[in-house]
Design an enzyme around this catalytic site. Structure first.
Site, PDB file in Angstrom:
ATOM      1  CG  HIS A 169      -1.879   1.188   1.094  1.00  0.00           C
ATOM      2  ND1 HIS A 169      -2.974   1.162   0.593  1.00  0.00           N
ATOM      3  CD2 HIS A 169      -1.724   2.428   1.613  1.00  0.00           C
ATOM      4  CE1 HIS A 169      -3.688   2.173   0.505  1.00  0.00           C
ATOM      5  NE2 HIS A 169      -3.003   3.130   1.340  1.00  0.00           N
ATOM      6  CB  CYS A 170       1.969   3.257  -2.612  1.00  0.00           C
ATOM      7  SG  CYS A 170       3.129   4.943  -2.934  1.00  0.00           S
TER       8      CYS A 170
END
Length: 359
Positions: free
Chosen positions: A150-151
């Site tokens: 998850h960025c």
């Protein structure tokens, strides 16, 4: 109160994206107005600088937008448990019985990876059997197909549906920074040495060069790491946690054999589309060819060829699916095998869930 906190949390998640957008907007003013229009003397230089700058900017912004707004790949409905199956699973207290229920439910699903204990990968938050390479994201509150990570900088999960866009975003961001730093370097030196005197735009150009160089240095390592992962057909999660197959852990289990073939899994077969932020990734995100099963298939074909050469008649008379249980539910695709899981008699017990909730 809970609704207000949830709304604030959603807004806060956009802060990194807004920060990047603000930096790019300011860099546009600093480069186009302060550097090209007000500082550069040559008309030809002005025009060329601005044309190439906008080319890099458009590709960078296009890739960034696709990485942000592309919907995450979610589990298809056939992987979710029905109400009746869910009640049976949750009412069963014994781990071995839970494992039997999950094996039965996953019998006709294209899953081949296992938990560390050797059981079926199941998410008790989404109430679904996890497809291969799928993990639960605690931020998105969903299981994401081929999840990489998850960025926060794109406020999205990076996975099967947008991994190509994420890599292109890193690449074009790096090229954008390198171009800005390279073309601003001459004027940075002149301003630093005061050969151009004082001006209102001096500090814009000085900071523009520093910012571009700093971001370029950080992007080089990040892009290099993800290019390595693509060439090895791995995700960030798989590089830290080796995937477990029915035959055991295999860090290269999803490798297609060559770097080019691995790259094609993400960028597609048409090389003309590789540099465009258009979805061209192969597959459906639910099932993947595996190296282990491909090697087993190659061995079987070699045995059949040997039998034929020795004149042992109909080779199907000497080979039945029972001779190799791993092939009872397999389908070959382009020389690699997409496996549909079958049950194994001596498979270790599986608890109700595996420990992937943070991923």
């Amino acid at each position: 109160m809970a609704g207000i906190l949830c709304c604030c949390a959603k807004v806060f998640k956009w802060v990194p994206v807004l920060f990047i957008s603000a930096i790019v907007a300011w860099s546009y003013y600093a480069y186009v107005v302060q550097l090209c229009i007000l500082t550069v003397d040559s008309i030809i230089e002005k025009v060329l600088y601005i044309i190439f700058y906008h080319m890099f900017l458009v590709m960078f912004a296009w890739s960034y937008a696709r990485a942000i707004f592309q919907p995450i790949g979610v589990i298809p409905k056939e992987f979710f448990l029905s109400k009746q199956d869910l009640e049976s699973l949750e009412n069963e207290e014994r781990g071995d019985r839970q494992d039997e229920i999950l094996r039965r439910l996953a019998k006709n699903l294209p899953v081949y990876t296992r938990t560390l204990a050797g059981g079926i990968r199941y998410c008790d938050i989404c109430k679904a059997v996890k497809p291969d390479r799928c993990h639960h994201c605690s931020v998105c509150q969903a299981c994401v197909l081929k999840m990489d990570h998850h960025c926060p900088w794109v406020n999205n999960c990076v996975g099967y549906s947008n991994y190509k866009f994420f890599i292109l975003f890193l690449m074009y961001a790096l090229l954008y920074c390198l171009y800005v730093a390279a073309t601003a370097a001459q004027y940075f030196v002149e301003f630093w040495s005061n050969s151009l005197g004082q001006s209102a735009g001096k500090f814009h150009i000085l900071f523009l060069f520093f910012a571009a160089a700093m971001f370029a240095l950080s992007l080089v390592s990040l892009l290099g790491y993800h290019l390595y992962l693509v060439s090895a057909n791995k995700t960030t999660l798989e590089s830290f946690r080796t995937p477990v197959f029915r035959t055991g852990p295999d860090k290269d289990g999803f490798s297609m054999g060559t770097k080019v073939d691995n790259i094609k899994e993400v960028f597609g077969d048409d090389k003309r589309m590789w540099l465009l932020p258009v979805f061209t990734s192969k597959g459906d995100g639910r099932s993947y060819p595996t190296r282990t099963e491909s090697e087993d298939s190659d061995h079987l074909l070699a045995e059949r060829q040997r039998w034929a050469e020795e004149g042992r008649g109909d080779i199907t008379a000497h080979y039945t699916p029972q001779d190799n249980p791993a092939e009872n539910h397999s389908e070959e695709t382009d020389g690699f095998t997409t496996v549909t899981m079958g049950t194994e008699a001596n498979e270790p017990d599986n608890k109700l869930h595996d420990s992937n909730h943070l991923f």
